[in-house]
Design an enzyme around this catalytic site. Structure first.
Site, mmCIF file in Angstrom:
data_model
loop_
_atom_site.group_PDB
_atom_site.id
_atom_site.type_symbol
_atom_site.label_atom_id
_atom_site.label_comp_id
_atom_site.label_asym_id
_atom_site.label_seq_id
_atom_site.Cartn_x
_atom_site.Cartn_y
_atom_site.Cartn_z
ATOM 1 N N HIS A 105 0.833 -1.201 0.000
ATOM 2 C CA HIS A 105 0.000 0.000 0.000
ATOM 3 C C HIS A 105 0.871 1.255 0.000
ATOM 4 O O HIS A 105 0.572 2.235 -0.687
ATOM 5 C CB HIS A 105 -0.927 -0.003 1.219
ATOM 6 C CG HIS A 105 -1.988 -1.048 1.146
ATOM 7 N ND1 HIS A 105 -3.320 -0.744 1.010
ATOM 8 C CD2 HIS A 105 -1.925 -2.404 1.186
ATOM 9 C CE1 HIS A 105 -4.027 -1.853 0.976
ATOM 10 N NE2 HIS A 105 -3.197 -2.883 1.082
ATOM 11 N N ASP A 163 -5.731 6.030 1.587
ATOM 12 C CA ASP A 163 -5.962 4.636 1.261
ATOM 13 C C ASP A 163 -7.412 4.305 1.612
ATOM 14 O O ASP A 163 -7.931 4.757 2.628
ATOM 15 C CB ASP A 163 -5.004 3.772 2.080
ATOM 16 C CG ASP A 163 -4.934 2.346 1.602
ATOM 17 O OD1 ASP A 163 -5.975 1.643 1.697
ATOM 18 O OD2 ASP A 163 -3.862 1.925 1.150
ATOM 19 N N THR A 223 -5.459 0.855 -3.241
ATOM 20 C CA THR A 223 -4.173 0.399 -3.741
ATOM 21 C C THR A 223 -4.176 -1.086 -4.077
ATOM 22 O O THR A 223 -3.137 -1.641 -4.370
ATOM 23 C CB THR A 223 -3.080 0.690 -2.695
ATOM 24 O OG1 THR A 223 -3.438 0.053 -1.473
ATOM 25 C CG2 THR A 223 -2.919 2.176 -2.475
#
Length: 197
Positions: free
Chosen positions: A23, A128, A150
């Site tokens: 990520h 994220d 991601t």
């Protein structure tokens, strides 16, 4: 145009990945693309992962660009092996319980010091998709937020099906017998682009 004025007029994105390697890598690549399009970037990482960056690249590896800076948040976890991913369950729990306040503090600091540091105020957060606390911070501070997943498109499509799987009674499993009674052979055929799962 005066370079200090030009810097203060830039868009300023605060990028924050879920604190595990894949990520972080994806968010960092995206942040670099935005930086190449003249964004001021603040990349927020956990102290643990920030130290891993410095260990792999050297103590000055993150220095050098005035419009690409790094900030850290404590992960509130006990020390662990710096060469391994932290315990995902403990990290996820800590994210939910401990990250909102320090993240909000970073946003406030960036906006408070924008004038004196010649850095632009925060114009957006790029978070994220697994960091729910960032939505709370964005809402409380009135900062637009964009979500970056991601994971692969296939994974995202799978995650998006969780409500439907629950509605159809396919999840959660009722008990351990569902692991061996053939239930796991149930075909899921309604997800576009993902046949016969």
């Amino acid at each position: 145009m005066d370079s200090k004025i030009a810097e203060a007029d830039k868009a300023h994105a605060v990028c924050i990945p879920f604190p595990i390697q894949s990520h972080i890598k994806a968010m960092l690549k995206f942040a670099k693309l935005l930086h190449g399009k003249d964004f001021h970037i603040t990349f927020v990482n956990t102290e643990f992962n920030h130290q891993r960056f410095l260990k792999s690249g050297g103590p000055k590896s993150l220095d050098g660009l005035p419009d690409f800076q790094f900030k850290t948040i404590p992960d509130s976890l006990p020390p662990s092996d710096s060469n391994a991913t932290q315990d995902i369950d403990a990290l996820s729990e800590s994210l939910m319980e401990n990250f909102l306040a320090p993240f909000s503090d970073i946003l406030l600091e960036l906006n408070t010091t924008a004038t004196s540091s010649n850095n632009p105020p925060v114009t957006c957060i790029i978070a994220d998709g697994f960091l729910a606390f960032t939505h709370t911070a964005a809402s409380e501070l009135g900062i637009p937020i964009l979500v970056l997943f991601t994971v692969s498109a296939c994974s995202l499509m799978g995650f998006m099906q969780f409500p439907r799987l629950r509605d159809k009674g396919l999840t959660p499993l009722k008990d351990e017998s569902f692991l061996t009674n053939g239930f796991l052979d149930t075909v899921i055929d309604w997800i576009l682009g993902m046949r016969d799962i």
